[in-house]
Design an enzyme around this catalytic site. Structure first.
Site, PDB file in Angstrom:
ATOM      1  NE  ARG A  66      -3.778   0.259   0.279  1.00 51.76           N
ATOM      2  CZ  ARG A  66      -4.680  -0.011  -0.652  1.00 51.76           C
ATOM      3  NH1 ARG A  66      -4.708   0.685  -1.765  1.00 51.76           N
ATOM      4  NH2 ARG A  66      -5.536  -1.010  -0.490  1.00 51.76           N
ATOM      5  NE  ARG A  92      -2.539  -4.436  -7.046  1.00 47.91           N
ATOM      6  CZ  ARG A  92      -3.430  -3.687  -6.417  1.00 47.91           C
ATOM      7  NH1 ARG A  92      -3.132  -2.425  -6.103  1.00 47.91           N
ATOM      8  NH2 ARG A  92      -4.613  -4.161  -6.089  1.00 47.91           N
ATOM      9  CG  HIS A 161      -2.384   2.971  -8.179  1.00 45.44           C
ATOM     10  ND1 HIS A 161      -2.424   3.693  -7.023  1.00 45.44           N
ATOM     11  CD2 HIS A 161      -3.664   2.570  -8.391  1.00 45.44           C
ATOM     12  CE1 HIS A 161      -3.653   3.725  -6.543  1.00 45.44           C
ATOM     13  NE2 HIS A 161      -4.428   3.070  -7.361  1.00 45.44           N
ATOM     14  CG  ASP A 203     -11.567   6.436  -7.690  1.00 43.18           C
ATOM     15  OD1 ASP A 203     -11.901   5.342  -7.184  1.00 43.18           O
ATOM     16  OD2 ASP A 203     -10.715   6.559  -8.591  1.00 43.18           O
ATOM     17  CD  GLU A 261      -3.966   5.873  -9.583  1.00 49.27           C
ATOM     18  OE1 GLU A 261      -4.630   6.224  -8.600  1.00 49.27           O
ATOM     19  OE2 GLU A 261      -4.321   4.950 -10.355  1.00 49.27           O
TER      20      GLU A 261
HETATM   21  O1  TA6 Z   1      -6.708   4.390  -8.726  1.00 54.13           O
HETATM   22  C1  TA6 Z   1      -7.776   4.545  -7.836  1.00 54.13           C
HETATM   23  C2  TA6 Z   1      -8.357   3.160  -7.535  1.00 54.13           C
HETATM   24  O2  TA6 Z   1      -8.793   2.520  -8.706  1.00 54.13           O
HETATM   25  C3  TA6 Z   1      -9.466   3.318  -6.515  1.00 54.13           C
HETATM   26  O3  TA6 Z   1     -10.738   3.055  -7.078  1.00 54.13           O
HETATM   27  C4  TA6 Z   1      -9.070   2.333  -5.407  1.00 54.13           C
HETATM   28  O4  TA6 Z   1      -9.615   1.058  -5.671  1.00 54.13           O
HETATM   29  C5  TA6 Z   1      -7.565   2.376  -5.529  1.00 54.13           C
HETATM   30  O5  TA6 Z   1      -7.341   2.332  -6.941  1.00 54.13           O
HETATM   31  C6  TA6 Z   1      -6.797   1.338  -4.756  1.00 54.13           C
HETATM   32  O6  TA6 Z   1      -7.013   0.076  -5.284  1.00 54.13           O
HETATM   33  P1  TA6 Z   1      -6.347  -1.174  -4.486  1.00 54.13           P
HETATM   34  O7  TA6 Z   1      -6.743  -2.386  -5.247  1.00 54.13           O
HETATM   35  O8  TA6 Z   1      -4.861  -0.943  -4.475  1.00 54.13           O
HETATM   36  O9  TA6 Z   1      -6.918  -1.098  -3.088  1.00 54.13           O
END
Ligand code: TA6
Length: 287
Positions: A66, A92, A161, A203, A261
């Site tokens: 994270r 990932r 991301h 988002d 991102e």
């Molecule tokens: O990039 C934003 C997003 O698509 C959000 O909708 C949220 O799901 C975030 O990515 C994090 O996703 P993850 O699967 O890493 O918890």
């Protein structure tokens, strides 16, 4: 772990129980995990950390870290069909092979690679592909993701991301003024008016190839994200409820981060003919 000879400034290490490399060169420093070729930390020389990591992050094989820069590939979120798993694809959490490591006077470059043979569960994606990832660490962080189709055509989404350390209650995001975007919170199409500031869960998938700036008066800096061959920019802050709902995200951590991102996703999905390659580049620097 790779048996590649590492130049001075690049050191293999076991960090939080996972194989990784620490980079410390005149231009900057970084930490990259083999899992996901995941850039977890980066700072130019003399500066504070630019990327963001949750204090609740879980460091375990198969669990996306994270923070830092997760690689989303070959789909974004649940994919165009809405049912792809794992979320954001397998890249990932796959273990990427280190295939190159070089330094020059200021910077270090690590090169990673995966093919379908490196992935336990392709989730229906063709195995005949190569993904290469170049991580250049110095006064800039330059990330280049190259996807090459084998004998089958490839349809895929991708995103770097990136999580950034900012004061989310004050940061001003510029560069997307006038850009159309999909608001995933409301499910509507909108057009950006002025700078982006966070006042709630945000988002958004912007259709834009423009550089983005994050003006953070609290930190006294401007983070710049420039890009090549990326038609979407995703902006995310989970705010209060979403932060509380994520087990690897501190309840109050939304205040200290945002994601900007570099992506080709949703309408920007890419289509490669057999043997064709595509390279997307994200360049982060401090203004
Ligand atoms: O990039 C934003 C997003 O698509 C959000 O909708 C949220 O799901 C975030 O990515 C994090 O996703 P993850 O699967 O890493 O918890």
């Amino acid at each position: 772990m790779s048996d590649l000879e590492l130049p001075q400034g690049i050191t293999a290490a076991d960090v939080n129980g996972l194989p990784a490399w620490r980079i410390d060169v005149p231009g900057g420093r970084a930490l990259v995990y083999a899992q996901g070729a995941h850039v977890a930390e980066w700072a130019p020389a003399g500066a504070d950390e630019v990327l963001w990591l949750s204090e609740q992050a879980v460091y375990s094989p198969g669990k996306a870290i994270r923070g830092g820069v997760p690689i989303c590939f070959p789909w974004f979120g649940p994919g165009r069909s809405g049912d792809r798993k794992p979320a954001h694809g397998f890249a990932r959490t796959a273990t990427w092979r280190l295939v190159g490591a070089e330094t020059d006077e200021q910077a270090a470059t690590l090169r990673f690679e995966i093919t379908g043979d490196d992935v336990a569960d392709l989730g229906g994606f063709p195995a005949d592909f190569t993904a290469s990832y170049s991580v250049q660490v110095g006064k800039e962080l330059v990330l280049a993701l190259t996807v090459t189709a084998g004998e089958q055509p490839l349809d895929f989404e991708e995103a770097l991301h990136s999580y950034f350390t900012v004061d989310a209650t004050g940061v001003r995001i510029g560069g997307l003024e006038g850009a159309g975007y999909l608001d995933k919170v409301t499910g509507t199409q909108q057009v950006q008016q002025g700078e982006i500031t966070f006042t709630g869960e945000t988002d958004r998938v912007y259709s834009s190839e423009a550089p983005v700036t994050m003006g953070d008066d609290t930190a006294g800096r401007v983070i710049v994200v420039d890009k090549v061959a990326s038609s979407q920019t995703v902006v995310w802050n989970p705010w209060v409820d979403k932060s509380a709902a994520m087990g690897d995200f501190g309840d109050d951590e939304w205040q200290t981060m945002c994601c900007v991102e570099t992506a080709n996703c949703v309408d920007g999905e890419l289509h490669l003919a057999p043997g064709e390659s595509h390279t997307m580049v994200s360049r982060t620097s401090l203004a």
